[in-house]
Motif scaffolding. Structure first.
Motif, PDB file in Angstrom:
ATOM      1  N   PHE A 142      34.956  36.886  32.040  1.00  0.00           N
ATOM      2  CA  PHE A 142      35.468  37.717  33.135  1.00  0.00           C
ATOM      3  C   PHE A 142      35.932  36.851  34.304  1.00  0.00           C
ATOM      4  N   VAL A 143      35.167  35.809  34.631  1.00  0.00           N
ATOM      5  CA  VAL A 143      35.533  34.929  35.740  1.00  0.00           C
ATOM      6  C   VAL A 143      36.913  34.317  35.493  1.00  0.00           C
ATOM      7  N   ILE A 144      37.166  33.847  34.266  1.00  0.00           N
ATOM      8  CA  ILE A 144      38.457  33.240  33.936  1.00  0.00           C
ATOM      9  C   ILE A 144      39.580  34.268  34.076  1.00  0.00           C
ATOM     10  N   PHE A 145      39.406  35.436  33.459  1.00  0.00           N
ATOM     11  CA  PHE A 145      40.448  36.454  33.488  1.00  0.00           C
ATOM     12  C   PHE A 145      40.692  36.967  34.906  1.00  0.00           C
ATOM     13  N   ASN A 146      39.622  37.079  35.693  1.00  0.00           N
ATOM     14  CA  ASN A 146      39.757  37.571  37.060  1.00  0.00           C
ATOM     15  C   ASN A 146      40.570  36.620  37.919  1.00  0.00           C
ATOM     16  N   ARG A 147      40.340  35.303  37.778  1.00  0.00           N
ATOM     17  CA  ARG A 147      41.093  34.323  38.571  1.00  0.00           C
ATOM     18  C   ARG A 147      42.578  34.348  38.198  1.00  0.00           C
ATOM     19  N   PHE A 148      42.876  34.500  36.906  1.00  0.00           N
ATOM     20  CA  PHE A 148      44.266  34.575  36.476  1.00  0.00           C
ATOM     21  C   PHE A 148      44.911  35.853  37.001  1.00  0.00           C
ATOM     22  N   LEU A 149      44.177  36.968  36.925  1.00  0.00           N
ATOM     23  CA  LEU A 149      44.705  38.229  37.434  1.00  0.00           C
ATOM     24  C   LEU A 149      44.956  38.147  38.940  1.00  0.00           C
ATOM     25  N   ASP A 150      44.083  37.481  39.671  1.00  0.00           N
ATOM     26  CA  ASP A 150      44.273  37.335  41.110  1.00  0.00           C
ATOM     27  C   ASP A 150      45.582  36.618  41.412  1.00  0.00           C
ATOM     28  N   LEU A 151      45.874  35.561  40.676  1.00  0.00           N
ATOM     29  CA  LEU A 151      47.139  34.841  40.874  1.00  0.00           C
ATOM     30  C   LEU A 151      48.331  35.756  40.605  1.00  0.00           C
ATOM     31  N   ILE A 152      48.271  36.513  39.520  1.00  0.00           N
ATOM     32  CA  ILE A 152      49.369  37.417  39.175  1.00  0.00           C
ATOM     33  C   ILE A 152      49.571  38.455  40.283  1.00  0.00           C
ATOM     34  N   CYS A 153      48.480  39.047  40.751  1.00  0.00           N
ATOM     35  CA  CYS A 153      48.585  40.097  41.766  1.00  0.00           C
ATOM     36  C   CYS A 153      49.106  39.554  43.091  1.00  0.00           C
ATOM     37  N   GLN A 154      48.675  38.354  43.460  1.00  0.00           N
ATOM     38  CA  GLN A 154      49.167  37.768  44.715  1.00  0.00           C
ATOM     39  C   GLN A 154      50.667  37.510  44.643  1.00  0.00           C
ATOM     40  N   LEU A 155      51.144  37.043  43.497  1.00  0.00           N
ATOM     41  CA  LEU A 155      52.574  36.783  43.352  1.00  0.00           C
ATOM     42  C   LEU A 155      53.373  38.080  43.300  1.00  0.00           C
ATOM     43  N   LEU A 156      52.821  39.118  42.683  1.00  0.00           N
ATOM     44  CA  LEU A 156      53.509  40.406  42.683  1.00  0.00           C
ATOM     45  C   LEU A 156      53.682  40.927  44.107  1.00  0.00           C
ATOM     46  N   ARG A 157      52.631  40.838  44.896  1.00  0.00           N
ATOM     47  CA  ARG A 157      52.715  41.295  46.279  1.00  0.00           C
ATOM     48  C   ARG A 157      53.629  40.387  47.096  1.00  0.00           C
ATOM     49  N   GLY A 158      53.555  39.082  46.835  1.00  0.00           N
ATOM     50  CA  GLY A 158      54.424  38.147  47.538  1.00  0.00           C
ATOM     51  C   GLY A 158      55.883  38.376  47.246  1.00  0.00           C
ATOM     52  N   ASP A 159      56.157  38.962  46.085  1.00  0.00           N
ATOM     53  CA  ASP A 159      57.537  39.269  45.692  1.00  0.00           C
ATOM     54  C   ASP A 159      57.956  40.667  46.127  1.00  0.00           C
ATOM     55  N   GLY A 160      57.057  41.373  46.823  1.00  0.00           N
ATOM     56  CA  GLY A 160      57.387  42.703  47.311  1.00  0.00           C
ATOM     57  C   GLY A 160      57.162  43.822  46.313  1.00  0.00           C
ATOM     58  N   ARG A 161      56.458  43.546  45.225  1.00  0.00           N
ATOM     59  CA  ARG A 161      56.240  44.569  44.192  1.00  0.00           C
ATOM     60  C   ARG A 161      54.891  45.260  44.435  1.00  0.00           C
ATOM     61  N   PHE A 162      54.807  45.917  45.584  1.00  0.00           N
ATOM     62  CA  PHE A 162      53.561  46.540  46.018  1.00  0.00           C
ATOM     63  C   PHE A 162      53.117  47.650  45.072  1.00  0.00           C
ATOM     64  N   GLU A 163      54.068  48.489  44.649  1.00  0.00           N
ATOM     65  CA  GLU A 163      53.715  49.630  43.807  1.00  0.00           C
ATOM     66  C   GLU A 163      53.145  49.172  42.468  1.00  0.00           C
ATOM     67  N   LEU A 164      53.744  48.163  41.876  1.00  0.00           N
ATOM     68  CA  LEU A 164      53.264  47.684  40.579  1.00  0.00           C
ATOM     69  C   LEU A 164      51.869  47.081  40.705  1.00  0.00           C
ATOM     70  N   GLU A 165      51.665  46.270  41.747  1.00  0.00           N
ATOM     71  CA  GLU A 165      50.345  45.666  41.930  1.00  0.00           C
ATOM     72  C   GLU A 165      49.293  46.739  42.190  1.00  0.00           C
ATOM     73  N   ALA A 166      49.647  47.755  42.964  1.00  0.00           N
ATOM     74  CA  ALA A 166      48.711  48.848  43.222  1.00  0.00           C
ATOM     75  C   ALA A 166      48.411  49.619  41.942  1.00  0.00           C
ATOM     76  N   ALA A 167      49.436  49.825  41.123  1.00  0.00           N
ATOM     77  CA  ALA A 167      49.231  50.526  39.849  1.00  0.00           C
ATOM     78  C   ALA A 167      48.286  49.746  38.939  1.00  0.00           C
ATOM     79  N   LEU A 168      48.401  48.426  38.935  1.00  0.00           N
ATOM     80  CA  LEU A 168      47.490  47.611  38.127  1.00  0.00           C
ATOM     81  C   LEU A 168      46.058  47.737  38.634  1.00  0.00           C
ATOM     82  N   GLN A 169      45.885  47.734  39.949  1.00  0.00           N
ATOM     83  CA  GLN A 169      44.550  47.886  40.514  1.00  0.00           C
ATOM     84  C   GLN A 169      43.937  49.227  40.113  1.00  0.00           C
ATOM     85  N   MET A 170      44.718  50.278  40.225  1.00  0.00           N
ATOM     86  CA  MET A 170      44.217  51.604  39.894  1.00  0.00           C
ATOM     87  C   MET A 170      43.959  51.753  38.401  1.00  0.00           C
ATOM     88  N   ALA A 171      44.849  51.199  37.586  1.00  0.00           N
ATOM     89  CA  ALA A 171      44.654  51.264  36.139  1.00  0.00           C
ATOM     90  C   ALA A 171      43.382  50.532  35.733  1.00  0.00           C
TER      91      ALA A 171
END
Length: 450
Positions: A142-171
């Protein structure tokens, strides 16, 4: 209008953020998507904890709680702050998502793998409940997957893809609650629950990577130039500052636990939950604003300053009003939330609630400093917070017990909020009031040039 890349491949700023930042109202609305999704995701974790307490045996619940603490501790240990910096730099147009992904990935993988290796070793020698090999290994994954997911989510938000990142959080929250309840009701126990926890993280990370795959994969099949050393240097300063602040918030309880009675510890711990909750909400709000402010800091710094000023006035004013309303209701609130045994903590509640303006101001200022590239200043703020809380706790708690702990907690956070505001003000004064001229076509990006 800045685009994610010019025709010659030089990043100038995410075009999605440019669209979101057409007006302050639109930018705040898009940022609020992150605030809502992250808030609901945290609520989902608390909700499942309540469900687990009812469905698991006492021994199984103790094991689950202990494993969750291990997951949180080792996840924090492996967080260098690099994903946050990568997302900030993507928002500011200092590099493309692909450049920043490949620059960050080696750090994320190495630190998460180290933590994942240390966790089973710790589990083999500790005596905590549930420290058998299967759930501990799942926690390490879980620690490994969580760190990778954090990087993905930060880049999604940094690219302005707020809705997609929020959808991933909710899913992720829905998958965890649904899957966790299903395996618990079926009687598969804690190991299966941790398996759901782990698989959920991997699945959401895979979906997120699929969403940015075109940005990450270089057109010619190679990888963009990596600049991991710069990201690591910045990230470590942020990580140390964050750890210092987190430790400062725990010092009063730790000191009280050594000099106070069990009743005093219980009452203070209950009252402190309101302060921690308000602080987490404020930090999430500052985190939600980070991409938009970082973008405006490069393209329209004057506007970014005005927006920050309005947000700070609004949230600090609203929190002060909330504190005034909540203080007279201290006893019934404590009784309602924690039960009659905790009604005597109403005085502690009043002290903690008096700190609401500090919690909200600190949450906004902290990430605003990051947005304006002032992470070096935050290192000093975090260490000063740790020192001030240690001094206040040493002076107040032996003399006033749980009330001293409450005042040490609130006093140190007011000091930290003031310091973070000063750091933000100095950082804003050190930055030019107008955006620099864009680099000519074909000019190397800031990331590649450094």
């Amino acid at each position: 209008m800045p685009e994610s890349a010019t025709t010659d491949g030089g990043p100038q700023g995410p075009h999605r953020l440019a669209r979101a930042a057409r007006s302050d109202r639109q930018l705040l609305a898009r940022s609020s998507i992150t605030l809502v999704s992250r808030g609901l995701s945290k609520f989902a974790q608390i909700f499942f904890l309540v469900i687990a307490a009812r469905l698991l045996t006492v021994e199984e619940f103790a094991s689950y709680s202990y494993l969750i603490v291990l997951a949180a501790a080792f996840t924090i240990m492996s967080d260098t702050g690099v994903p946050l910096v990568a997302g900030r730099d993507a928002s500011a147009g200092r590099g493309s998502v692909g450049e920043l992904f490949w620059s960050s990935l080696p750090i994320v993988l190495v630190t998460s793998l180290v933590a994942a290796v240390l966790l089973p070793i710790f589990g083999a020698v500790d005596s905590g409940p549930g420290s058998t090999w299967a759930p501990v290994l799942l926690t390490a994954l879980f620690v490994i997957f969580n760190r990778f997911l954090d990087l993905i989510c930060q880049l999604l938000r940094g690219d302005g893809r707020f809705e997609l990142e929020a959808a991933l959080q909710m899913a992720g929250a829905v998958l965890f609650i649904g899957g966790g309840i299903a395996v618990t009701v079926a009687g598969y126990g804690v190991t299966a629950v941790m398996g759901v926890f782990c698989v959920k993280e991997l699945l959401i990370a895979a979906i997120g990577f699929w969403a940015i795959r075109k940005d990450v994969l270089h057109p010619d099949g190679g990888r963009p130039r990596s600049d991991w050393r710069r990201l690591l240097s910045i990230g470590i300063r942020l990580a140390i500052a964050g750890i210092a602040l987190a430790l400062a918030m725990r010092i009063p309880l730790a000191v009280l636990g050594n000099v106070g009675s069990a009743t005093e510890v219980a009452l203070f711990s209950a009252a402190q939950r309101f302060g921690d909750g308000a602080y987490v909400l404020a930090i999430t709000g500052g985190f939600a604003l980070l991409p938009g402010i970082a973008y405006l800091a490069q393209s329209e710094p004057d506007r970014a300053r005005r927006l920050l000023r309005r947000v700070l006035i609004a949230v600090v004013g609203a929190s002060a009003l909330l504190a005034v309303v909540a203080v007279p209701l201290a006893e019934p609130i404590m009784r309602l939330v924690f039960g009659g045994d905790f009604a005597g903590g109403d005085d502690l509640f009043r002290i903690i609630v008096a700190g609401l303006p500090a919690y909200t101001g600190l949450g906004i200022c902290w990430y605003a400093v990051v947005a304006f590239d002032g992470e070096a200043r935050l290192l000093g703020v975090g260490l000063a917070s740790l020192l001030s809380c240690a001094v206040l706790s040493a002076v107040l708690i032996p003399a006033a017990a749980d009330e001293g702990a409450a005042w040490a907690y609130v006093g140190s956070l007011y000091a930290t909020a003031l310091l973070s505001y000063v750091a933000l003000d100095r950082q804003l004064r050190s930055r030019p009031a107008h955006p620099a001229a864009p680099a000519p076509a074909g000019q190397p990006t800031a990331l590649a040039a450094e």
